[in-house]
Design an enzyme around this catalytic site. Structure first.
Site, PDB file in Angstrom:
ATOM      1  N   LYS A  37      -3.198  -1.802  -3.689  1.00  0.00           N
ATOM      2  CA  LYS A  37      -3.147  -0.611  -2.847  1.00  0.00           C
ATOM      3  C   LYS A  37      -4.167   0.405  -3.350  1.00  0.00           C
ATOM      4  O   LYS A  37      -4.320   0.593  -4.569  1.00  0.00           O
ATOM      5  CB  LYS A  37      -1.732  -0.027  -2.871  1.00  0.00           C
ATOM      6  CG  LYS A  37      -1.517   1.168  -1.950  1.00  0.00           C
ATOM      7  CD  LYS A  37      -0.051   1.596  -2.019  1.00  0.00           C
ATOM      8  CE  LYS A  37       0.213   2.856  -1.215  1.00  0.00           C
ATOM      9  NZ  LYS A  37       1.641   3.266  -1.301  1.00  0.00           N
ATOM     10  N   SER A 113       3.942   4.611   2.537  1.00  0.00           N
ATOM     11  CA  SER A 113       2.504   4.697   2.475  1.00  0.00           C
ATOM     12  C   SER A 113       1.821   3.356   2.178  1.00  0.00           C
ATOM     13  O   SER A 113       0.586   3.287   2.123  1.00  0.00           O
ATOM     14  CB  SER A 113       2.102   5.717   1.402  1.00  0.00           C
ATOM     15  OG  SER A 113       2.544   5.323   0.115  1.00  0.00           O
ATOM     16  N   SER A 137       8.002   4.160   0.091  1.00  0.00           N
ATOM     17  CA  SER A 137       6.727   3.604   0.555  1.00  0.00           C
ATOM     18  C   SER A 137       6.561   2.099   0.390  1.00  0.00           C
ATOM     19  O   SER A 137       5.567   1.542   0.861  1.00  0.00           O
ATOM     20  CB  SER A 137       5.570   4.315  -0.149  1.00  0.00           C
ATOM     21  OG  SER A 137       5.478   5.647   0.283  1.00  0.00           O
TER      22      SER A 137
END
Length: 438
Positions: A37, A113, A137
């Site tokens: 990520k 996220s 997230s």
């Protein structure tokens, strides 16, 4: 797939090819392609963009300990996935990288996220991807995209070396996966203390991978259908949780409606203080490093409001009061869980939203808050208390969107979650439930 769903923030193809040419270490995932990520996860010499125009040319000087553990497990990192700016919302849309779309319906969000990670996995590109969770997230995009997503206990997975906790201990790292097996094996490969750790989660009795096939025994499960703040829950989200409760009862577990008594407004405000202050400190550091003034041309409108409304105005005493409030909530929840092994609830209170609803470029910040809070009222409490929590892809809406069901355990007890998840996966398998595109 990336042009269709926009999950790739940056390519590291040359980096991957060089790793292969050097010879990959022998591990549980040797040769498996992998995406990190693009948020607080560093490869020395490579850009980590944080989902922000402000960090578009930020090159890391160190490699994250977690990245090193991924590589020691044999994973081949070929890119980084999209994230909203600084991970501040439950959709993956940003001015830096654009909108990430849900493979089940591209008009809807993939969650956030870690939405880029979830879109990459759900669309069939890779079987698992790195994800982080500071308020849901991992679990939010897992629910939106029909994946398994486990948030580990605080202190379970390393976050250094630059700092060993994020957002005052709210944030943690792990992955989104199709299978429970892969999630457990990844956690086996990555958990454990690192130099400088303030704390570390309790050492497990056995590998997490072994827990997946172990019988969970007769669990006592609290069914929490109403979130702490009393937010209404969509009927299909509620029905998925009730169906999961019945499935658990059919497997021999005891399920009863019960919920801890928590002051949702107070702990929510405390969480905003800690997140806002953390973001403000990072933005100040970036402004000093670049000489570029902070403003709407480099960060998004809601991010700027976090800086000015939450971070810039808070005192050190506000931080301490917020930290104390979250510790009180952790004690309250831990005491409640002396009577239960797990808490079962919907993961989300609404189906995946349409794109453009809760992104950080909203003109009306108060409208943003009114939209995002009712969407994710269940997930954040377990970041505040540090407990492990998982979203399991047990439901589907009549409109063809996935619905996750959330189970949360006592601090340090990922083992019980993996045992139950393995049992649920065998009883109601989801491996063949993929978006038509995949």
């Amino acid at each position: 797939m990336n042009p269709r769903f926009n999950f790739l923030a940056r390519e590291h193809y040359d980096y991957a090819r060089k790793a292969i040419a050097r010879g990959l270490p022998l591990g549980p995932f040797t040769g498996v392609p992998w995406l990190e990520k693009d948020l607080n996860t560093f490869i020395a010499g490579e850009i980590t963009g944080q989902g922000s125009r402000y960090y578009k040319d930020f090159r890391a000087t160190v490699t994250s300990e977690l990245v090193r553990r991924h590589e020691r497990a044999g994973l081949v990192i070929f890119g980084k996935t999209t994230t909203p700016e600084f991970g501040l919302t439950a959709t993956t849309e940003s001015k830096a990288t654009g909108a990430t779309r849900n493979p089940w319906n591209p008009e809807h969000i993939a969650g956030g996220s870690s939405g880029g990670a979830a879109a990459a996995v759900a669309s069939g590109v890779i079987p698992a991807a790195h994800a982080t969770d500071g308020g849901g997230s991992i679990r939010i995009p897992a629910s939106c995209c029909g994946l398994f997503g486990l948030k580990p206990s605080r202190g379970r997975v390393p976050m250094g070396p630059l700092r060993t906790e994020g957002w005052g201990g709210l944030s943690c790292h792990h992955a989104v996966t199709h299978s429970v097996r892969d999630s457990a094996a990844l956690l086996d490969a990555t958990h454990g203390s690192e130099p400088g750790s303030r704390y570390v989660a309790p050492t497990p009795e056995r590998p997490f991978l072994e827990e997946v096939t172990r019988a969970p025994g007769k669990l006592r499960i609290a069914l929490m259908m109403t979130p702490p703040g009393g937010t209404p829950v969509d009927t299909e989200c509620a029905a998925a949780a009730m169906s999961a409760a019945k499935l658990c009862e059919s497997l021999g577990h005891i399920v009863e409606e019960a919920a801890p008594t928590l002051d949702a407004g107070a702990i929510g405000q405390a969480g905003f203080v800690m997140i806002g202050a953390s973001v403000a400190a990072d933005l100040d550091a970036r402004a000093k490093a670049t000489g570029i003034p902070l403003g709407p041309d480099v960060v998004e409108r809601v991010t700027l409001s976090f800086y000015r409304g939450f971070g810039e105005k808070f005192s050190a005493m506000d931080w301490v009061r917020a930290n104390n409030m979250l510790q009180e909530a952790a004690v309250t929840l831990a005491q409640f869980m002396t009577r239960y092994d797990l808490i079962l609830s919907p993961t989300l209170a609404e189906l995946p939203l349409k794109l453009g609803t809760i992104n950080l470029s909203q003109e009306d910040v108060q409208l943003f808050m009114r939209n995002v809070t009712p969407f994710t009222p269940f997930t954040g409490v377990y970041n505040m208390t540090g407990q492990p929590s998982m979203s399991v892809p047990l439901g589907m809406s009549t409109s063809g969107l996935p619905i996750g069901v959330m189970f949360s355990a006592r601090y340090g007890d990922e083992a019980t979650l993996f045992r139950l998840a393995g049992q649920l996966e065998r009883a109601a398998p989801w491996k063949d439930r993929r978006p038509p595109i995949a």
